[in-house]
Scaffold this motif. Structure first.
Motif, PDB file in Angstrom:
ATOM      1  N   ASP A  17       0.829  -1.201   0.000  1.00 50.48           N
ATOM      2  CA  ASP A  17       0.000   0.000   0.000  1.00 50.48           C
ATOM      3  C   ASP A  17       0.863   1.250   0.000  1.00 50.48           C
ATOM      4  O   ASP A  17       0.551   2.241  -0.658  1.00 50.48           O
ATOM      5  CB  ASP A  17      -0.916   0.008   1.227  1.00 50.48           C
ATOM      6  N   PHE A  18       1.942   1.214   0.763  1.00 49.53           N
ATOM      7  CA  PHE A  18       2.841   2.364   0.853  1.00 49.53           C
ATOM      8  C   PHE A  18       4.284   1.878   0.815  1.00 49.53           C
ATOM      9  O   PHE A  18       4.634   0.912   1.478  1.00 49.53           O
ATOM     10  CB  PHE A  18       2.602   3.151   2.148  1.00 49.53           C
ATOM     11  N   VAL A  19       5.099   2.559   0.046  1.00 52.54           N
ATOM     12  CA  VAL A  19       6.529   2.267  -0.028  1.00 52.54           C
ATOM     13  C   VAL A  19       7.266   3.493   0.478  1.00 52.54           C
ATOM     14  O   VAL A  19       7.034   4.604   0.017  1.00 52.54           O
ATOM     15  CB  VAL A  19       6.968   1.946  -1.470  1.00 52.54           C
ATOM     16  N   LEU A  20       8.147   3.286   1.460  1.00 54.72           N
ATOM     17  CA  LEU A  20       8.884   4.398   2.049  1.00 54.72           C
ATOM     18  C   LEU A  20      10.380   4.116   1.949  1.00 54.72           C
ATOM     19  O   LEU A  20      10.814   2.969   2.007  1.00 54.72           O
ATOM     20  CB  LEU A  20       8.472   4.597   3.516  1.00 54.72           C
ATOM     21  N   THR A  21      11.157   5.170   1.821  1.00 54.06           N
ATOM     22  CA  THR A  21      12.585   4.968   1.664  1.00 54.06           C
ATOM     23  C   THR A  21      13.356   6.142   2.264  1.00 54.06           C
ATOM     24  O   THR A  21      12.860   7.268   2.300  1.00 54.06           O
ATOM     25  CB  THR A  21      12.962   4.818   0.177  1.00 54.06           C
ATOM     26  N   GLU A  22      14.546   5.828   2.734  1.00 51.96           N
ATOM     27  CA  GLU A  22      15.457   6.873   3.177  1.00 51.96           C
ATOM     28  C   GLU A  22      16.139   7.434   1.934  1.00 51.96           C
ATOM     29  O   GLU A  22      16.794   6.695   1.189  1.00 51.96           O
ATOM     30  CB  GLU A  22      16.483   6.302   4.160  1.00 51.96           C
ATOM     31  N   GLU A  23      15.990   8.712   1.722  1.00 50.97           N
ATOM     32  CA  GLU A  23      16.326   9.309   0.432  1.00 50.97           C
ATOM     33  C   GLU A  23      17.767   9.075   0.007  1.00 50.97           C
ATOM     34  O   GLU A  23      18.053   8.814  -1.159  1.00 50.97           O
ATOM     35  CB  GLU A  23      16.029  10.810   0.481  1.00 50.97           C
ATOM     36  N   THR A  24      18.698   9.153   0.934  1.00 49.83           N
ATOM     37  CA  THR A  24      20.108   9.070   0.554  1.00 49.83           C
ATOM     38  C   THR A  24      20.620   7.641   0.459  1.00 49.83           C
ATOM     39  O   THR A  24      21.705   7.410  -0.075  1.00 49.83           O
ATOM     40  CB  THR A  24      20.977   9.826   1.574  1.00 49.83           C
ATOM     41  N   LYS A  25      19.835   6.665   0.963  1.00 50.42           N
ATOM     42  CA  LYS A  25      20.329   5.288   0.985  1.00 50.42           C
ATOM     43  C   LYS A  25      19.432   4.312   0.247  1.00 50.42           C
ATOM     44  O   LYS A  25      19.893   3.273  -0.213  1.00 50.42           O
ATOM     45  CB  LYS A  25      20.494   4.824   2.435  1.00 50.42           C
ATOM     46  N   GLY A  26      18.128   4.605   0.176  1.00 51.60           N
ATOM     47  CA  GLY A  26      17.213   3.650  -0.412  1.00 51.60           C
ATOM     48  C   GLY A  26      17.345   3.579  -1.923  1.00 51.60           C
ATOM     49  O   GLY A  26      17.435   4.594  -2.604  1.00 51.60           O
ATOM     50  N   ASN A  27      17.352   2.358  -2.457  1.00 54.13           N
ATOM     51  CA  ASN A  27      17.393   2.137  -3.892  1.00 54.13           C
ATOM     52  C   ASN A  27      16.357   1.090  -4.255  1.00 54.13           C
ATOM     53  O   ASN A  27      16.254   0.057  -3.589  1.00 54.13           O
ATOM     54  CB  ASN A  27      18.774   1.648  -4.343  1.00 54.13           C
ATOM     55  N   ILE A  28      15.571   1.357  -5.281  1.00 53.25           N
ATOM     56  CA  ILE A  28      14.517   0.444  -5.699  1.00 53.25           C
ATOM     57  C   ILE A  28      14.702   0.162  -7.182  1.00 53.25           C
ATOM     58  O   ILE A  28      14.697   1.072  -8.006  1.00 53.25           O
ATOM     59  CB  ILE A  28      13.123   1.052  -5.452  1.00 53.25           C
ATOM     60  N   PHE A  29      14.888  -1.110  -7.543  1.00 59.71           N
ATOM     61  CA  PHE A  29      15.008  -1.465  -8.951  1.00 59.71           C
ATOM     62  C   PHE A  29      14.781  -2.960  -9.123  1.00 59.71           C
ATOM     63  O   PHE A  29      14.904  -3.744  -8.179  1.00 59.71           O
ATOM     64  CB  PHE A  29      16.368  -1.073  -9.528  1.00 59.71           C
ATOM     65  N   MET A  30      14.402  -3.356 -10.344  1.00 56.66           N
ATOM     66  CA  MET A  30      14.231  -4.770 -10.676  1.00 56.66           C
ATOM     67  C   MET A  30      15.580  -5.422 -10.951  1.00 56.66           C
ATOM     68  O   MET A  30      15.840  -6.550 -10.546  1.00 56.66           O
ATOM     69  CB  MET A  30      13.335  -4.903 -11.919  1.00 56.66           C
ATOM     70  N   ASN A  31      16.432  -4.716 -11.661  1.00 59.14           N
ATOM     71  CA  ASN A  31      17.773  -5.213 -11.977  1.00 59.14           C
ATOM     72  C   ASN A  31      18.799  -4.209 -11.487  1.00 59.14           C
ATOM     73  O   ASN A  31      18.590  -3.008 -11.580  1.00 59.14           O
ATOM     74  CB  ASN A  31      17.936  -5.388 -13.493  1.00 59.14           C
ATOM     75  N   ALA A  32      19.890  -4.724 -10.974  1.00 58.17           N
ATOM     76  CA  ALA A  32      20.961  -3.846 -10.528  1.00 58.17           C
ATOM     77  C   ALA A  32      21.417  -2.960 -11.687  1.00 58.17           C
ATOM     78  O   ALA A  32      21.382  -3.383 -12.844  1.00 58.17           O
ATOM     79  CB  ALA A  32      22.130  -4.661 -10.005  1.00 58.17           C
ATOM     80  N   PRO A  33      21.816  -1.719 -11.385  1.00 56.44           N
ATOM     81  CA  PRO A  33      22.218  -0.797 -12.462  1.00 56.44           C
ATOM     82  C   PRO A  33      23.246  -1.384 -13.417  1.00 56.44           C
ATOM     83  O   PRO A  33      23.174  -1.158 -14.635  1.00 56.44           O
ATOM     84  CB  PRO A  33      22.794   0.395 -11.690  1.00 56.44           C
ATOM     85  N   ALA A  34      24.184  -2.167 -12.901  1.00 57.60           N
ATOM     86  CA  ALA A  34      25.232  -2.719 -13.764  1.00 57.60           C
ATOM     87  C   ALA A  34      24.686  -3.749 -14.749  1.00 57.60           C
ATOM     88  O   ALA A  34      25.320  -4.050 -15.761  1.00 57.60           O
ATOM     89  CB  ALA A  34      26.324  -3.360 -12.905  1.00 57.60           C
ATOM     90  N   ALA A  35      23.513  -4.306 -14.456  1.00 59.92           N
ATOM     91  CA  ALA A  35      22.954  -5.347 -15.315  1.00 59.92           C
ATOM     92  C   ALA A  35      21.997  -4.805 -16.361  1.00 59.92           C
ATOM     93  O   ALA A  35      21.429  -5.569 -17.133  1.00 59.92           O
ATOM     94  CB  ALA A  35      22.233  -6.383 -14.457  1.00 59.92           C
ATOM     95  N   ARG A  36      21.813  -3.485 -16.394  1.00 57.60           N
ATOM     96  CA  ARG A  36      20.862  -2.896 -17.321  1.00 57.60           C
ATOM     97  C   ARG A  36      21.488  -2.637 -18.683  1.00 57.60           C
ATOM     98  O   ARG A  36      22.661  -2.269 -18.784  1.00 57.60           O
ATOM     99  CB  ARG A  36      20.308  -1.590 -16.751  1.00 57.60           C
ATOM    100  N   ALA A  37      20.683  -2.807 -19.698  1.00 55.88           N
ATOM    101  CA  ALA A  37      21.175  -2.626 -21.065  1.00 55.88           C
ATOM    102  C   ALA A  37      20.891  -1.210 -21.537  1.00 55.88           C
ATOM    103  O   ALA A  37      20.037  -0.976 -22.394  1.00 55.88           O
ATOM    104  CB  ALA A  37      20.521  -3.646 -21.989  1.00 55.88           C
ATOM    105  N   PHE A  38      21.591  -0.263 -20.975  1.00 58.10           N
ATOM    106  CA  PHE A  38      21.417   1.130 -21.369  1.00 58.10           C
ATOM    107  C   PHE A  38      22.309   1.449 -22.568  1.00 58.10           C
ATOM    108  O   PHE A  38      23.438   0.965 -22.672  1.00 58.10           O
ATOM    109  CB  PHE A  38      21.795   2.074 -20.218  1.00 58.10           C
ATOM    110  N   THR A  39      21.785   2.278 -23.433  1.00 56.92           N
ATOM    111  CA  THR A  39      22.589   2.745 -24.563  1.00 56.92           C
ATOM    112  C   THR A  39      22.838   4.239 -24.489  1.00 56.92           C
ATOM    113  O   THR A  39      23.531   4.790 -25.326  1.00 56.92           O
ATOM    114  CB  THR A  39      21.873   2.431 -25.896  1.00 56.92           C
ATOM    115  N   GLY A  40      22.252   4.889 -23.493  1.00 61.49           N
ATOM    116  CA  GLY A  40      22.385   6.331 -23.367  1.00 61.49           C
ATOM    117  C   GLY A  40      23.685   6.739 -22.693  1.00 61.49           C
ATOM    118  O   GLY A  40      24.520   5.909 -22.316  1.00 61.49           O
ATOM    119  N   LYS A  41      23.844   8.039 -22.531  1.00 58.86           N
ATOM    120  CA  LYS A  41      25.030   8.571 -21.879  1.00 58.86           C
ATOM    121  C   LYS A  41      24.954   8.319 -20.380  1.00 58.86           C
ATOM    122  O   LYS A  41      23.897   8.076 -19.814  1.00 58.86           O
ATOM    123  CB  LYS A  41      25.140  10.067 -22.154  1.00 58.86           C
TER     124      LYS A  41
END
Length: 243
Positions: free
Chosen positions: A4-28
């Motif tokens: 119902d509610f998702v809360l996070t500490e702004e400087t430490k909380g990270n929410i993602f399905m895949n870790a950033p290193a595993a993402r297939a980004f093509t952008g800068k």
């Protein structure tokens, strides 16, 4: 996604399905950083600076909520003068209005980190927990409609009354809104129509045309609709009507 509610500490909380290193980004790299910073906010109900403030927010949140959909929300004694005069400096500002009418002049915003120019949260009126939704900008857009509809659905599920603070002059004409806004507006209208809880609409500014029709008007089932002294209720503005 089912919380119902998702809360996070702004400087430490990270929410993602895949870790950033595993993402297939093509952008800068700068675009990647911007995406990772902004994307999680879609589902976050609140972000705080420290763990202590996050815990304090959680305690405040639970003080408004029932233990389950079969329980009553907790009530508290109200010492306010219920016949007091309310004089808002800016009746079109929902935050100013809520501080004037809520018990002890306090309310708890939920969904501040979410996209959408809308204000949602909990307040108390004569000691009773009430959910509120309000649009922050006169033109309703997709994100604002979806944000308010989601919260109305929650209040309906937990049998919490809903107060709508309305200042809507129309729908957004920004690029891309024509593709998404019709469904979002219908979702908001449906949320009000299907919510089997007491609902009140307070018009503080403008209530015009089809924008007002999705903001909890009488046709959608509002038990009472009140208008501020300088409110405007019209099918459309005079100049547009003449044209």
């Amino acid at each position: 996604g089912m919380a119902d509610f998702v809360l996070t500490e702004e400087t430490k909380g990270n929410i993602f399905m895949n870790a950033p290193a595993a993402r297939a980004f093509t952008g800068k790299r700068s675009e990647i950083a911007k995406f990772l910073k902004e994307a999680p906010k879609n589902d976050v109900a609140a972000q705080t600076d420290t763990e202590d403030s996050l815990c304090a927010y959680i305690r405040a949140l639970y003080s408004y909520l029932p233990l389950s959909c079969e329980d009553y929300a907790p009530a508290v004694d109200c010492e306010d003068d219920l016949n007091r005069l309310v004089a808002c400096n800016n009746a079109a500002d929902p935050e100013d209005v809520l501080m004037q009418i809520a018990d002890a002049g306090t309310y708890l915003e939920v969904g501040a980190a979410k996209k959408g120019a809308a204000l949602t949260g909990f307040m108390r009126l004569d000691g009773m927990t009430v959910g509120f939704v309000a649009n922050k900008e006169e033109k309703l857009d997709t994100a604002a409609c979806e944000k308010m509809a989601d919260f109305v659905d929650f209040c309906g599920a937990f049998d919490l009354p809903v107060l709508t603070v309305t200042n809507a002059a129309g729908f957004s004409n920004a690029a891309g809104e024509e593709e998404t806004l019709p469904q979002a507006a219908a979702y908001l209208a449906g949320a009000f129509a299907c919510a089997e809880v007491p609902s009140v609409n307070l018009i503080t500014g403008k209530a015009m045309g089809s924008a007002f029709s999705v903001m909890n008007n009488k046709a959608l089932g509002a038990e009472f609709v009140f208008a501020w002294k300088d409110a405007q209720v019209q099918v459309m503005p005079e100049e547009q009507a003449v044209k």
